[in-house]
Write a protein that holds these residues in place. Sequence first.
Motif, short mmCIF file in Angstrom:
data_model
loop_
_atom_site.label_atom_id
_atom_site.label_comp_id
_atom_site.label_asym_id
_atom_site.label_seq_id
_atom_site.Cartn_x
_atom_site.Cartn_y
_atom_site.Cartn_z
N THR A 180 -0.16 9.87 5.49
CA THR A 180 -1.37 9.72 4.67
C THR A 180 -2.34 10.89 4.88
O THR A 180 -3.10 11.23 3.98
CB THR A 180 -2.09 8.39 4.97
N ARG A 208 7.50 6.79 4.37
CA ARG A 208 8.61 5.90 4.00
C ARG A 208 9.24 5.29 5.25
O ARG A 208 9.54 4.10 5.31
CB ARG A 208 9.67 6.68 3.24
N LEU A 267 6.97 2.72 6.87
CA LEU A 267 6.97 1.49 6.07
C LEU A 267 8.30 0.74 6.24
O LEU A 267 8.33 -0.49 6.38
CB LEU A 267 6.75 1.87 4.61
N LEU A 316 8.96 -3.04 7.59
CA LEU A 316 9.74 -4.01 6.81
C LEU A 316 10.96 -4.49 7.61
O LEU A 316 11.31 -5.67 7.59
CB LEU A 316 10.18 -3.40 5.49
N SER A 364 10.88 0.28 1.00
CA SER A 364 9.79 1.18 1.42
C SER A 364 9.76 2.42 0.53
O SER A 364 8.69 2.93 0.20
CB SER A 364 9.95 1.57 2.89
N MET A 400 8.08 1.41 -2.64
CA MET A 400 6.64 1.23 -2.44
C MET A 400 5.93 2.57 -2.29
O MET A 400 4.86 2.81 -2.86
CB MET A 400 6.40 0.36 -1.19
N TRP A 401 6.56 3.44 -1.54
CA TRP A 401 5.95 4.75 -1.29
C TRP A 401 5.92 5.60 -2.55
O TRP A 401 4.92 6.28 -2.82
CB TRP A 401 6.69 5.46 -0.15
N SER A 402 6.99 5.50 -3.32
CA SER A 402 7.04 6.24 -4.59
C SER A 402 5.93 5.76 -5.50
O SER A 402 5.28 6.56 -6.20
CB SER A 402 8.39 6.02 -5.28
N GLU A 448 2.72 7.20 -4.31
CA GLU A 448 2.64 8.63 -4.64
C GLU A 448 2.39 8.84 -6.12
O GLU A 448 1.61 9.72 -6.51
CB GLU A 448 3.94 9.32 -4.22
N ARG A 473 -1.15 8.21 -6.78
CA ARG A 473 -1.98 9.31 -6.26
C ARG A 473 -2.08 10.45 -7.27
O ARG A 473 -3.12 11.04 -7.47
CB ARG A 473 -1.33 9.85 -4.98
N PRO A 503 -6.91 8.00 2.75
CA PRO A 503 -5.94 7.48 3.73
C PRO A 503 -6.27 6.08 4.24
O PRO A 503 -5.38 5.25 4.40
CB PRO A 503 -6.03 8.49 4.88
N LEU A 542 -5.46 3.65 1.46
CA LEU A 542 -3.99 3.50 1.34
C LEU A 542 -3.45 2.62 2.48
O LEU A 542 -2.61 1.75 2.26
CB LEU A 542 -3.34 4.89 1.38
N THR A 543 -3.97 2.85 3.67
CA THR A 543 -3.55 2.03 4.82
C THR A 543 -3.90 0.57 4.57
O THR A 543 -3.11 -0.33 4.86
CB THR A 543 -4.24 2.53 6.11
N LEU A 578 -1.46 -0.80 2.02
CA LEU A 578 -0.14 -1.02 2.66
C LEU A 578 -0.19 -2.24 3.58
O LEU A 578 0.74 -3.04 3.63
CB LEU A 578 0.27 0.21 3.46
N ILE A 632 2.18 -5.36 3.24
CA ILE A 632 3.04 -5.73 4.38
C ILE A 632 2.75 -7.16 4.83
O ILE A 632 3.66 -7.95 5.09
CB ILE A 632 2.85 -4.73 5.55
#
Lengths: 436, 371
Positions: free
Chosen positions: A24, A32, A35, A39, B153, B156-158, B161, B164, B184, B187-188, B191, B195
Amino acid sequence: MITKSTERALALALFASLSIAVDTFGLVPAGRLGLATVLFLIFLKTYSTLAQASLEGLRVKVSQEGALEGRPLRVTFEICNPFIIPIAFVELSLRYPEYLKLSAGSPALLGAIPPRGCLSYSVSFLARVGEHEIGPLRAVFRDPLGIFRGTEIELGEKALVRVKPRESEKLRRALFSISRSGGMLRTSRAGEGLEFLSTREYVPGDDLRRVFWKALAKGRLAVKEFDRESTQYNLVLLALGKDMLTGPYLQTPLEHAARVIAVLSRYFAEKGEQQALYLVNGDRLDGIKMVRGRKGYELTIRALSSVRLHDLLNQRETSVGKGTIARELLMTLPRERVNIIAITTMGSARQLAEELKVLAESGRCSVYMFLMVPQFYGVETMSPMERAIFRIKSFQEILSMKDALKEIRKTGIKAVIVTPGDMARRIVMRLEMERM
Amino acid sequence: MNSPYVTIATLLVAGLLVLPLFSLNVKNVLSAVEAFTTILRGSLEPTIQNFEIVVRSAASVLVLVLLLFSALFVNARSYAFALAISVVFVDSQLITDPAMLLPLAALSFLDVVRSGWRKNQISSLGNLRPIASAVMLSFALLAFFLLVAWLLSSKMWSYAEAARSLKVNSPLLAVFIDLFFRNPIGLTFVLGVVIFAIYSLSKDLAESLVIFLRPSPQSALKSLRELVDFGAPISPPLTSLRNALVSLAISPPIYYLITLLLARLDLQIPPPYDSMLRFVIAAQIFTIIWFLISRLTASFEEKEPSLLSTFVGLASVAIVYLILYLAALWHPDYGISVERADEVLRKAILSYYETVLYMGELLLTFMGIAP
């Protein structure tokens, strides 16, 4: 169902946080991975919950082999998983009495149980007389990476194992050599019986069926006389207490006494004697009433193998009786004369003698007390100094035993000090003398 | 007693596993020593860069100690710490290196085996086939979990991004993206929420499966015994929904009063952040009222609410509205006006629900559910 995370989970969570943080802030593209780690932890937690639930639903079958003193006593746990979830790993530990010595296997292990499969776990103990509770198994689930840990649960039921005392065949034969007959017992007095003794002149009132016809043919009116059959009523009284379990493994006074009683019981059974066994534990009196023959033997062995060593070890007070033993015994005794054979150690001898005094004075019983001398083992391994101290201590103990013996004899009880190896012979000799 | 053979074998493997990170740090220390020697000879000036070398080499020495510890005691935690230090001080790319990550899992597994495997356990087990098959199957499960976790993950990350790099015209949506995806901390937070949602879902799913597929009195008793909040009140079904509805009814006048107060105090945030702030205030009020109502209506017995408690609840709602109405009814400059009071009441209710619904719509739009 409850699983807890270990410190490893914390370490992984820290690692995941670090990965997400560096991404970040635009340092390394590791978001990734972080995360995915989180998970993965969640999925692993789910698996652990399901595996723990499966663990609680396991079917456990307990079986045992060998229940004779001194032989291996093998206890097997068949643990079956009826579910489709593999349980890897499971830490198993067996709860067993501290006074039992393990001869093979491990009391704890790391196992895994496949789905719809079974795991067999067995341990062997060097069996000692009495009743023992083995199990249940305690199980804790751990995932393969040790990140989650389940709560400890008990698997299956405890196995109740009864171990019979070992009987010496040599001693049994020796006892018969002391006795004058191998079968039903006779006395030198004439009476009703089966064994021919002699003939005598007929006197009015004699049963005509006993007329000796061969003598009558020669013109002499005589009748046959038979041995008077004598059945003894033997009551063995074993004083239980904490001190009965002092000494090396399989060589404690209790074990010696159990072996002696087992051989005596078989001897009585083969002789067709009436026999009873009472176990005195504090002010409790448990046992079997007068029974004859094989049944008497079987009941005696069962009573001996039901002695709970755990209770003896955890006994608070070692006092015997409190005046109730004699009363209870008098109520159960038959009308015939009974030989009471009390086997005890120095610890409870005086108290037991006080209890049995009433019986000795009643005239209905002959009371014999056999005080077991402690056996000395391992003296040869001691240093000269230790041996000297041990010798002094032993001497003092024997002196105090002699004093106790004098006191006991004053109560009218025929008391003797014996070694366990000599006890059975001495008892039989006493009983034979009683028969005369 | 642990098995000496297993202990030795695990120690050897652990030694091999920590070797890549160990050798990397040894190299680092050697190069630092070289640089240090040059400084001592006087051919290199003690600058900030050289100071950094010293710090790095110290970190490497610490890492070497930690790695030795993890190899000797098959300790995964110390390896994790060593790796973290290496990432921060030596090379940040190490965090994605599979050769560095694999030992973490392998050491954990080895530690479980080493600490659990007993000396005579083979004689107790006899047949090792069931254990082997169970371990293989559980490893297959772990691999599956890893795969799913990685795929999920990645997705989720894609998504994060993509969000963003999104260019939007709506100023409010831009604020939203800035706050939750480009920042950041935001975003945390997002997430964390996702989660937590996945965790709660999977936990509840697993526990429900266990309870409904195999009800066990033993586990139920154990769960009850191990409840941390022992003595917690029992809430009848749909209590949360009831409390939420009551909170939604009470919140508007309070929200209105607070926004009025903020305006009077001249605490206003300029657009486009004002909508976001309004929503935060509305949500906070709703949460606090919900919490208070849940606490007040909580009982230790599972029972229907009494007529009195229902009446008290309704009366409290009416009183809140009445206060607002009465406050709006009289004005020091304009005197009593019923029309103004009606208008204020209408505005109070509408402004609250407008804010909440607007943010809801925005969220749906962002998620791609609403146009």
